[in-house]
Design an enzyme around this catalytic site. Sequence first.
Site, PDB file in Angstrom:
ATOM      1  CB  SER A  42      -1.063  -0.013   1.276  1.00 25.48           C
ATOM      2  OG  SER A  42      -1.896   1.043   1.051  1.00 25.48           O
ATOM      3  CG  ASP A  56      -2.784   4.336  -1.288  1.00 27.19           C
ATOM      4  OD1 ASP A  56      -3.490   4.078  -2.310  1.00 27.19           O
ATOM      5  OD2 ASP A  56      -2.818   3.395  -0.794  1.00 27.19           O
ATOM      6  CG  ASP A  67      -2.878  -0.450  -2.351  1.00 24.25           C
ATOM      7  OD1 ASP A  67      -2.848   0.768  -2.007  1.00 24.25           O
ATOM      8  OD2 ASP A  67      -3.572  -1.257  -1.808  1.00 24.25           O
ATOM      9  CG  ASP A 104      -6.180   0.761  -0.659  1.00 26.47           C
ATOM     10  OD1 ASP A 104      -5.455   1.804  -0.731  1.00 26.47           O
ATOM     11  OD2 ASP A 104      -5.983  -0.201  -0.063  1.00 26.47           O
TER      12      ASP A 104
END
Length: 446
Positions: free
Chosen positions: A101, A240, A242, A244
């Site tokens: 992430s 960010d 990733d 999400d």
Amino acid sequence: MSRKYFGTDGIRGRVGEYPITPDFMLKLGWAAGMAFRKQGHCRVLVGKDTRISGYMFESALEAGLSAAGADVMLLGPMPTPAIAYLTRTFHAEAGIVISASHNPHDDNGIKFFSGQGTKLPDEVELMIEELLDQPMTVVESSKLGKVSRINDAAGRYIEFCKSSVPSSTSFEGLKLVVDCAHGATYKVAPSVFRELGADVTILHAQPDGLNINEGCGSTHIESLQAAVLVGHADLGIAFDGDGDRVLMVDHTGAIIDGDELLFIIARDLHDRGKLQGGVVGTLMSNLGLELALKDLDIPFVRAKVGDRYVMAELLEREWLIGGENSGHVVCCNHTTTGDAIIAALQVLMALKRRGETLAQARQALRKCPQVLINVRYGASKVDPLEHPAVKEASAKVTEAMAGRGRVLLRKSGTEPLVRVMVEGDDESQVRAHAEALAKLVGEVCV
């Protein structure tokens, strides 16, 4: 039953340190393949973000899944929510995301999605953990899993994102700056906004395996603020690593956090009679969000911190929207998990419908001053949250703020810290209360 490897959001840690090692990932792939195969024919999608270790772990997982007899479909670098969506549309048994992430490149992790694009059920996670402690076996050669690549994965997801707004939508004349954090959105996000007609300037979309989240994205928003001001853009969007999590910047350079984005989307749904229930926030959601929603007669509940808990609350109540101030926003009327691109599109549509700028839209939510102090409690055997003096002092502060403020004391899930948070109308009063409570917590922990 306690988990040995899985946390609230999969398995995560530093690359090269157990369990974020190639040999563990091989075994994890096998254990997951064995667990999913018990449900019948097994097909698993595997995607990743842009960090360099993703290649190594992708290969290890692929080998383990194949050894268990699971077919593997590789997606390459794709946003986490894209993997949830594609797992559903390909009717796969599960999806696996290789990502840490918003963390730096030297961390990595594994996250699983069920065939419905949601978090894995507890019983499946526990089954995988049990299998991890068993000797690894290999199915007979004729039953080994086959591996293929989904070459049009990005195109499929781009069309899915665009389908979350009316087909007639055009953002022509809207000037955006989009920060992709050198992460998983670097290909798809520019295409989504440009294909909908926006004038898009792209920042940080040249991943080299090492620069993901480095001085950019939703955790380092300064360069986006500068680019919006220099380019006289209408607003900026920060993802960010990733994809999400999303934050925004208005045309003045002010940061718009997840609470404010959540409010803008919820108010738009409410205005159109499509909200269905209320809004789910977390224990860290600003009191201003709760009060602004109350003014609109929109119910609001708080879940524990973590998108897993937000999602669980939404599903239980059959509500449509929830999120965290960090920028995780879940729109259940469009998808099954937090999706930064889709959340950003819903905000843009809300602004378009009301004819407002982002700076104007945020004015309806007045954020309360919030002070957060971390107190380290070391090896003390005293539970500071249960200490009578702490509980009494917290109750007195809550009473003193007479419904226009609140106190939250919680332990960090990763460090020996107590997070002391106080918010209310008056910043100096809030700070004084927070400092007094933090001092007390420190004293009882000695």
